[in-house]
Design a protein around this motif. Structure first.
Motif, PDB file in Angstrom:
ATOM      1  N   LEU A 113      21.136  18.578  49.185  1.00 59.13           N
ATOM      2  CA  LEU A 113      21.776  17.262  49.330  1.00 59.13           C
ATOM      3  C   LEU A 113      22.766  17.416  50.809  1.00 59.13           C
ATOM      4  O   LEU A 113      22.783  16.142  51.057  1.00 59.13           O
ATOM      5  CB  LEU A 113      22.814  17.060  47.655  1.00 59.13           C
ATOM      6  N   LEU A 114      23.537  18.513  50.412  1.00 62.31           N
ATOM      7  CA  LEU A 114      23.974  18.563  51.982  1.00 62.31           C
ATOM      8  C   LEU A 114      23.256  19.293  52.947  1.00 62.31           C
ATOM      9  O   LEU A 114      23.555  19.546  54.420  1.00 62.31           O
ATOM     10  CB  LEU A 114      25.072  19.528  51.498  1.00 62.31           C
ATOM     11  N   ASN A 115      21.653  19.388  53.236  1.00 55.60           N
ATOM     12  CA  ASN A 115      20.517  19.643  54.160  1.00 55.60           C
ATOM     13  C   ASN A 115      21.176  21.352  54.788  1.00 55.60           C
ATOM     14  O   ASN A 115      21.075  21.965  55.683  1.00 55.60           O
ATOM     15  CB  ASN A 115      20.681  19.325  54.809  1.00 55.60           C
ATOM     16  N   VAL A 116      21.488  21.996  53.652  1.00 58.58           N
ATOM     17  CA  VAL A 116      21.882  23.904  54.241  1.00 58.58           C
ATOM     18  C   VAL A 116      20.884  24.331  52.917  1.00 58.58           C
ATOM     19  O   VAL A 116      21.459  24.312  51.963  1.00 58.58           O
ATOM     20  CB  VAL A 116      23.577  23.553  54.582  1.00 58.58           C
ATOM     21  N   LEU A 117      21.116  25.793  52.916  1.00 58.66           N
ATOM     22  CA  LEU A 117      20.638  26.453  52.265  1.00 58.66           C
ATOM     23  C   LEU A 117      22.020  26.589  51.157  1.00 58.66           C
ATOM     24  O   LEU A 117      22.768  26.787  51.573  1.00 58.66           O
ATOM     25  CB  LEU A 117      20.335  28.195  52.515  1.00 58.66           C
ATOM     26  N   PRO A 118      21.562  27.117  49.801  1.00 59.70           N
ATOM     27  CA  PRO A 118      22.704  27.418  49.537  1.00 59.70           C
ATOM     28  C   PRO A 118      23.823  28.492  49.199  1.00 59.70           C
ATOM     29  O   PRO A 118      24.964  28.650  49.823  1.00 59.70           O
ATOM     30  CB  PRO A 118      21.790  27.258  47.564  1.00 59.70           C
ATOM     31  N   VAL A 130      32.786  16.458  54.493  1.00 60.90           N
ATOM     32  CA  VAL A 130      33.532  15.142  54.070  1.00 60.90           C
ATOM     33  C   VAL A 130      34.409  14.438  56.042  1.00 60.90           C
ATOM     34  O   VAL A 130      34.123  15.262  56.414  1.00 60.90           O
ATOM     35  CB  VAL A 130      35.448  15.351  53.673  1.00 60.90           C
ATOM     36  N   ALA A 131      33.534  13.681  55.353  1.00 58.50           N
ATOM     37  CA  ALA A 131      34.026  12.450  56.945  1.00 58.50           C
ATOM     38  C   ALA A 131      34.976  13.017  57.164  1.00 58.50           C
ATOM     39  O   ALA A 131      36.204  12.821  56.579  1.00 58.50           O
ATOM     40  CB  ALA A 131      33.660  10.982  56.539  1.00 58.50           C
ATOM     41  N   GLU A 132      35.242  12.916  58.697  1.00 60.33           N
ATOM     42  CA  GLU A 132      36.803  12.879  59.640  1.00 60.33           C
ATOM     43  C   GLU A 132      37.738  12.227  59.456  1.00 60.33           C
ATOM     44  O   GLU A 132      38.946  12.713  58.740  1.00 60.33           O
ATOM     45  CB  GLU A 132      36.036  13.663  60.435  1.00 60.33           C
ATOM     46  N   ALA A 133      37.164  10.785  59.608  1.00 55.94           N
ATOM     47  CA  ALA A 133      38.212  10.254  58.811  1.00 55.94           C
ATOM     48  C   ALA A 133      39.149  10.535  57.121  1.00 55.94           C
ATOM     49  O   ALA A 133      40.207   9.837  57.066  1.00 55.94           O
ATOM     50  CB  ALA A 133      37.866   8.741  59.225  1.00 55.94           C
ATOM     51  N   GLU A 134      38.241  11.365  56.377  1.00 56.92           N
ATOM     52  CA  GLU A 134      39.083  10.976  55.023  1.00 56.92           C
ATOM     53  C   GLU A 134      39.172  12.425  55.108  1.00 56.92           C
ATOM     54  O   GLU A 134      39.186  12.267  53.505  1.00 56.92           O
ATOM     55  CB  GLU A 134      37.383  10.716  53.864  1.00 56.92           C
ATOM     56  N   CYS A 159      29.184  14.348  55.065  1.00 59.44           N
ATOM     57  CA  CYS A 159      27.909  13.851  56.124  1.00 59.44           C
ATOM     58  C   CYS A 159      27.517  15.464  55.528  1.00 59.44           C
ATOM     59  O   CYS A 159      28.162  15.935  56.095  1.00 59.44           O
ATOM     60  CB  CYS A 159      29.430  13.936  56.920  1.00 59.44           C
ATOM     61  N   PRO A 160      26.047  15.282  55.516  1.00 54.97           N
ATOM     62  CA  PRO A 160      25.415  16.431  54.955  1.00 54.97           C
ATOM     63  C   PRO A 160      25.026  16.304  56.648  1.00 54.97           C
ATOM     64  O   PRO A 160      25.220  16.145  57.790  1.00 54.97           O
ATOM     65  CB  PRO A 160      24.037  15.891  54.866  1.00 54.97           C
ATOM     66  N   ARG A 161      24.621  17.978  56.211  1.00 52.59           N
ATOM     67  CA  ARG A 161      24.011  18.777  58.504  1.00 52.59           C
ATOM     68  C   ARG A 161      23.525  18.314  58.906  1.00 52.59           C
ATOM     69  O   ARG A 161      22.202  18.319  57.692  1.00 52.59           O
ATOM     70  CB  ARG A 161      24.125  20.279  57.835  1.00 52.59           C
ATOM     71  N   ARG A 162      23.422  17.131  59.972  1.00 57.07           N
ATOM     72  CA  ARG A 162      22.653  16.940  60.550  1.00 57.07           C
ATOM     73  C   ARG A 162      22.008  15.760  59.348  1.00 57.07           C
ATOM     74  O   ARG A 162      20.197  15.666  59.815  1.00 57.07           O
ATOM     75  CB  ARG A 162      21.183  18.112  61.115  1.00 57.07           C
ATOM     76  N   GLY A 163      22.683  15.093  59.226  1.00 57.13           N
ATOM     77  CA  GLY A 163      21.700  14.306  58.203  1.00 57.13           C
ATOM     78  C   GLY A 163      22.438  13.117  58.500  1.00 57.13           C
ATOM     79  O   GLY A 163      24.037  12.546  59.528  1.00 57.13           O
ATOM     80  N   GLN A 164      22.604  11.455  57.484  1.00 61.51           N
ATOM     81  CA  GLN A 164      23.123  10.757  57.536  1.00 61.51           C
ATOM     82  C   GLN A 164      23.957  11.162  56.467  1.00 61.51           C
ATOM     83  O   GLN A 164      24.155  11.496  55.748  1.00 61.51           O
ATOM     84  CB  GLN A 164      22.001   9.604  57.070  1.00 61.51           C
ATOM     85  N   SER A 165      25.563   9.987  57.057  1.00 62.23           N
ATOM     86  CA  SER A 165      26.040  10.009  55.908  1.00 62.23           C
ATOM     87  C   SER A 165      26.344   9.681  54.708  1.00 62.23           C
ATOM     88  O   SER A 165      25.248   7.999  55.190  1.00 62.23           O
ATOM     89  CB  SER A 165      27.309  10.066  56.719  1.00 62.23           C
ATOM     90  N   ASP A 191      24.919  11.149  45.188  1.00 67.48           N
ATOM     91  CA  ASP A 191      24.727   9.684  46.228  1.00 67.48           C
ATOM     92  C   ASP A 191      24.923   8.509  45.896  1.00 67.48           C
ATOM     93  O   ASP A 191      23.461   8.122  45.216  1.00 67.48           O
ATOM     94  CB  ASP A 191      23.364   9.884  47.479  1.00 67.48           C
ATOM     95  N   VAL A 192      25.956   8.172  45.781  1.00 66.51           N
ATOM     96  CA  VAL A 192      25.662   6.300  45.542  1.00 66.51           C
ATOM     97  C   VAL A 192      25.399   5.451  46.398  1.00 66.51           C
ATOM     98  O   VAL A 192      25.302   3.708  45.596  1.00 66.51           O
ATOM     99  CB  VAL A 192      27.208   6.188  44.398  1.00 66.51           C
ATOM    100  N   THR A 193      24.947   5.941  47.663  1.00 64.54           N
ATOM    101  CA  THR A 193      24.904   4.519  48.672  1.00 64.54           C
ATOM    102  C   THR A 193      23.828   3.260  48.173  1.00 64.54           C
ATOM    103  O   THR A 193      23.979   2.442  48.034  1.00 64.54           O
ATOM    104  CB  THR A 193      24.523   5.385  50.084  1.00 64.54           C
ATOM    105  N   LYS A 194      22.482   4.111  47.368  1.00 66.13           N
ATOM    106  CA  LYS A 194      21.377   3.544  47.010  1.00 66.13           C
ATOM    107  C   LYS A 194      22.415   2.347  45.698  1.00 66.13           C
ATOM    108  O   LYS A 194      21.954   1.014  45.823  1.00 66.13           O
ATOM    109  CB  LYS A 194      20.201   3.950  46.958  1.00 66.13           C
TER     110      LYS A 194
END
Length: 347
Positions: A113-118, A130-134, A159-165, A191-194
């Motif tokens: 989900l966060l686009n990195v190795l555990p 977390v998004a910088e504004a939040e 905000c995942p690493r090198r990914g879409q928030s 991820d509740v975006t969808k």
């Protein structure tokens, strides 16, 4: 010294005592002293024999306890492996952090989900994702957990690493020690975006189908002039609800956050408040708490209804928090109007 050696030494001592009995001196006084000494040795030997038997019994007991401990250790090892596998291969992203939000453990789903190795996540602050504004909001929520025991549900942009928030729903369970001190946090992330997009699409479809019908029907104007404050972070939801209410002569002030709602309440008093429950900064529960505090200061009583896009939202929880009514966003417009009319006393 093993048991056989211990027994052999006792036998040797006994033989020596018997020899002393045979060759003891004939003087009555000396003979009596030797006899007494021999009796003391014999008594000590008997005690030594008893001690040896007790030691043997203790050793046997220790062997039984050791066997039980080995079995328990094997059981605990299997259970630990079982729960580790459940954690590691769970379909949902799961994290264990300390009280400050530093990641201690992360499963595979969290890494994906966060686009990195555990393993990379371990030792990193969760706030980094977390998004910088939040981030300040997230830190505030973390600090508040020191006085909270129940599971918390947050909605935070991640905000995942090198990914879409994406919009994330976090289930945060505080873990406390025997002194009730906060020691760690168990966090599940979705991820509740969808899901939110699907709800918005349903709202738009409902608006397309139902608003023309509502406009074509001649309705009583008993709600003319009613003032409604509507709070929702989703612009499409604000537009749809506003359109439905205005069809019935209701004046709507729609805002996107708790802060904006409180600014409106400082200037004017609406007849009814409608609020979404799930909002990323402060949610509907935070709003109703602040509204009730403001009412106590100003002597107001404003009826409020909770509106949510989540099917599993707990109605009882909303009512307990201070709302008088609860409705799903996908309910028929007539249900929404009925709820507003009931809250305003114009049913």
């Amino acid at each position: 010294m093993n048991e056989d050696e211990f027994t052999r030494y006792i036998q040797i001592i006994r033989q020596q005592i018997e020899a002393l009995h045979r060759y003891t001196m004939h003087s009555p006084t000396q003979q009596q002293m030797v006899v007494e000494a021999l009796e003391e040795i014999a008594c000590s030997l008997e005690n030594l024999q008893l001690l040896q038997e007790q030691m043997q019994g203790s050793l046997e007991t220790m062997e039984v306890i050791q066997e039980e401990l080995l079995q328990q250790n094997e059981y605990l090892a299997k259970q630990r492996q079982r729960y580790y596998d459940l954690f590691e291969f769970a379909p949902d992203a799961s994290l264990l952090t300390n009280a400050q939000g530093i990641i201690l453990e992360a499963n595979r789903a969290a890494g994906e989900l966060l686009n990195v190795l555990p393993s990379f996540l371990v030792g990193k602050p969760l706030v980094n994702f977390v998004a910088e504004a939040e981030r300040s909001v997230f830190r505030t929520k973390l600090n508040q957990l020191s006085s909270v025991n129940s599971v918390q549900e947050w909605e935070i942009p991640i905000c995942p690493r090198r990914g879409q928030s994406f919009d994330a729903s976090l289930m945060v369970a505080p873990v406390r020690d025997s002194f009730n001190s906060l020691v760690s946090l168990r966090i599940s992330v979705w991820d509740v975006t969808k899901y939110k997009q699907a709800n918005l699409q349903q709202l738009q479809a409902a608006a397309t189908q139902l608003l023309p019908l509502a406009a074509a029907v001649e309705l009583p104007r008993s709600l003319d002039g009613l003032q409604v404050l509507f709070v929702d972070d989703e612009a499409d939801a604000r537009e749809f609800i506003t359109a439905v209410l205005e069809q019935h002569g209701i004046s709507v002030t729609a805002v996107g956050s708790v802060g904006e709602a409180l600014e409106v309440l400082e200037r004017s008093r609406p007849d009814v408040i409608l609020s979404d429950i799930r909002m990323p900064d402060e949610d509907g529960y935070a709003l109703i708490k602040k509204v009730r505090a403001l009412e106590a200061q100003k002597g107001w009583q404003i009826p409020a209804g909770a509106i949510t896009a989540y099917l599993a939202e707990d109605r009882a929880k909303a009512i307990k928090a201070g709302f008088q009514s609860h409705l799903h966003k996908l309910a028929e417009p007539t249900e929404l109007i009925a709820m507003v009319a009931q809250l305003a006393g114009r049913a």
